[in-house]
Design a protein around this motif. Structure first.
Motif, PDB file in Angstrom:
ATOM      1  N   ALA A 169       1.149  -1.163  -0.117  1.00 27.26           N
ATOM      2  CA  ALA A 169       0.214   0.060  -0.022  1.00 27.26           C
ATOM      3  C   ALA A 169       0.683   1.050   0.132  1.00 27.26           C
ATOM      4  O   ALA A 169       0.481   2.117  -0.242  1.00 27.26           O
ATOM      5  N   VAL A 170       2.255   1.503   0.651  1.00 24.14           N
ATOM      6  CA  VAL A 170       2.411   2.479   0.823  1.00 24.14           C
ATOM      7  C   VAL A 170       3.145   2.264  -0.644  1.00 24.14           C
ATOM      8  O   VAL A 170       3.309   3.574  -1.180  1.00 24.14           O
ATOM      9  N   PHE A 171       3.780   1.577  -1.167  1.00 26.12           N
ATOM     10  CA  PHE A 171       4.414   1.589  -2.694  1.00 26.12           C
ATOM     11  C   PHE A 171       3.937   2.623  -3.509  1.00 26.12           C
ATOM     12  O   PHE A 171       3.683   3.297  -4.180  1.00 26.12           O
ATOM     13  N   LEU A 172       1.920   2.061  -3.736  1.00 27.60           N
ATOM     14  CA  LEU A 172       1.205   2.463  -4.148  1.00 27.60           C
ATOM     15  C   LEU A 172       1.164   3.722  -3.989  1.00 27.60           C
ATOM     16  O   LEU A 172      -0.094   4.897  -4.703  1.00 27.60           O
ATOM     17  N   ALA A 173       1.058   4.134  -2.863  1.00 27.57           N
ATOM     18  CA  ALA A 173       0.694   5.237  -2.232  1.00 27.57           C
ATOM     19  C   ALA A 173       1.314   6.580  -2.883  1.00 27.57           C
ATOM     20  O   ALA A 173       1.437   7.892  -2.608  1.00 27.57           O
ATOM     21  N   SER A 174       3.385   6.366  -2.546  1.00 32.29           N
ATOM     22  CA  SER A 174       4.145   7.363  -3.023  1.00 32.29           C
ATOM     23  C   SER A 174       4.609   6.908  -4.140  1.00 32.29           C
ATOM     24  O   SER A 174       3.760   6.847  -5.571  1.00 32.29           O
ATOM     25  N   ASP A 175       5.572   8.233  -4.311  1.00 31.74           N
ATOM     26  CA  ASP A 175       6.185   8.880  -5.615  1.00 31.74           C
ATOM     27  C   ASP A 175       6.972   6.918  -6.606  1.00 31.74           C
ATOM     28  O   ASP A 175       6.690   7.435  -7.103  1.00 31.74           O
ATOM     29  N   ALA A 176       7.243   6.011  -5.744  1.00 34.16           N
ATOM     30  CA  ALA A 176       7.263   5.023  -6.540  1.00 34.16           C
ATOM     31  C   ALA A 176       6.692   4.162  -6.667  1.00 34.16           C
ATOM     32  O   ALA A 176       6.886   3.964  -7.967  1.00 34.16           O
TER      33      ALA A 176
END
Length: 255
Positions: free
Chosen positions: A228-235
């Motif tokens: 979820a952090v990956f999809l939410a972030s600039d990454a």
């Protein structure tokens, strides 16, 4: 080459069903990554507990005690809480399941599951998208399931809603890509949540799960929140319309 930014500093994220299991894990991971979080769930006590956990991480937490099916009321309350701030990330996590076999599904069960899992997710995505379009940026993350992609033994209406969520993800991503709104989904297999608690106490059932899971274990919630952090972030800026299955390899086999 460089490592993209996985931080969410000063962003505002909304997590529905944010007090238990997957929702709580995602909310806390967002806070650890620097975001303030609006939590939406029914239980005020649970909301206050997770709110304190977020604040202990140095971030602000806002709570909305409301059933997800009351999405019109939720939109009004989010407007008040956000106080002019844009919404950077919206996670449609709230969901329910009634594990009836197909011939036993009642109309009431149908309505409950459809309204909670699918109807509310669409209209809240519509609301979030209208805010994100103004800034020409934003991330919407839908929590689907492997049941939206593979056949399960029971819970046909639940599986239908999760399949619909995968298709909704694709359509919204296509329609809103021109506004730089990324719409993706996560498809979990078995993680320890209130929906799976009883099942995971059945040794025979767990064994059947593990036989179809190449990694031979139940997932840990932190292993899901990282996605979820990956999809939410600039990454995750160049990912849209995708469903990321976090399933220990289950979708290789089917169930």
């Amino acid at each position: 080459m460089y490592l993209p930014d996985f931080r969410l500093d000063e962003q505002l994220a909304v997590v529905t069903g944010g007090t238990k299991g997957i929702g709580r894990a995602i909310a806390l991971s967002f806070a650890q990554s620097g975001a303030d979080v609006i939590l939406i769930a029914r239980n005020q006590k649970h909301l206050e507990t997770v709110s304190k956990e977020i604040e202990s991480l140095g971030r602000r937490a806002y709570v909305i005690a409301e059933d997800i099916s009351n999405y019109k009321v939720i939109k009004e309350k989010v407007e008040t809480v956000r106080d002019g701030r844009t919404i950077d990330v919206w996670v449609n996590n709230a969901g329910m399941n009634i594990r009836s076999e197909a011939e036993d599904v009642t109309e009431d069960e149908w309505e409950q599951i459809i309204n909670t899992n699918m109807k509310s997710a669409f209209f809240l995505s519509q609301y979030a998208g209208s805010i994100m379009k103004k800034k020409k940026r934003g991330k919407i993350i839908n929590i689907s399931s492997v049941g939206g992609h593979m056949a399960l033994r029971t819970g046909v209406v639940y599986a239908m809603t999760k399949s619909a969520m995968i298709q909704m993800t694709k359509n919204l991503a296509l329609e809103w890509g021109k506004y730089q709104i990324n719409v993706n989904a996560i498809g979990p297999w078995y993680f320890p949540t209130s929906l799976t608690e009883e099942l995971l106490q059945d040794d025979d059932y767990v064994q059947a799960i593990l036989e179809r899971t190449p990694l031979k274990r139940i997932g840990k919630l932190e292993e899901l929140s990282g996605a979820a952090v990956f999809l939410a972030s600039d990454a995750g800026n160049y990912m849209t319309g995708q469903t990321l299955f976090v399933d220990g390899g289950m979708t290789i086999y089917g169930f």
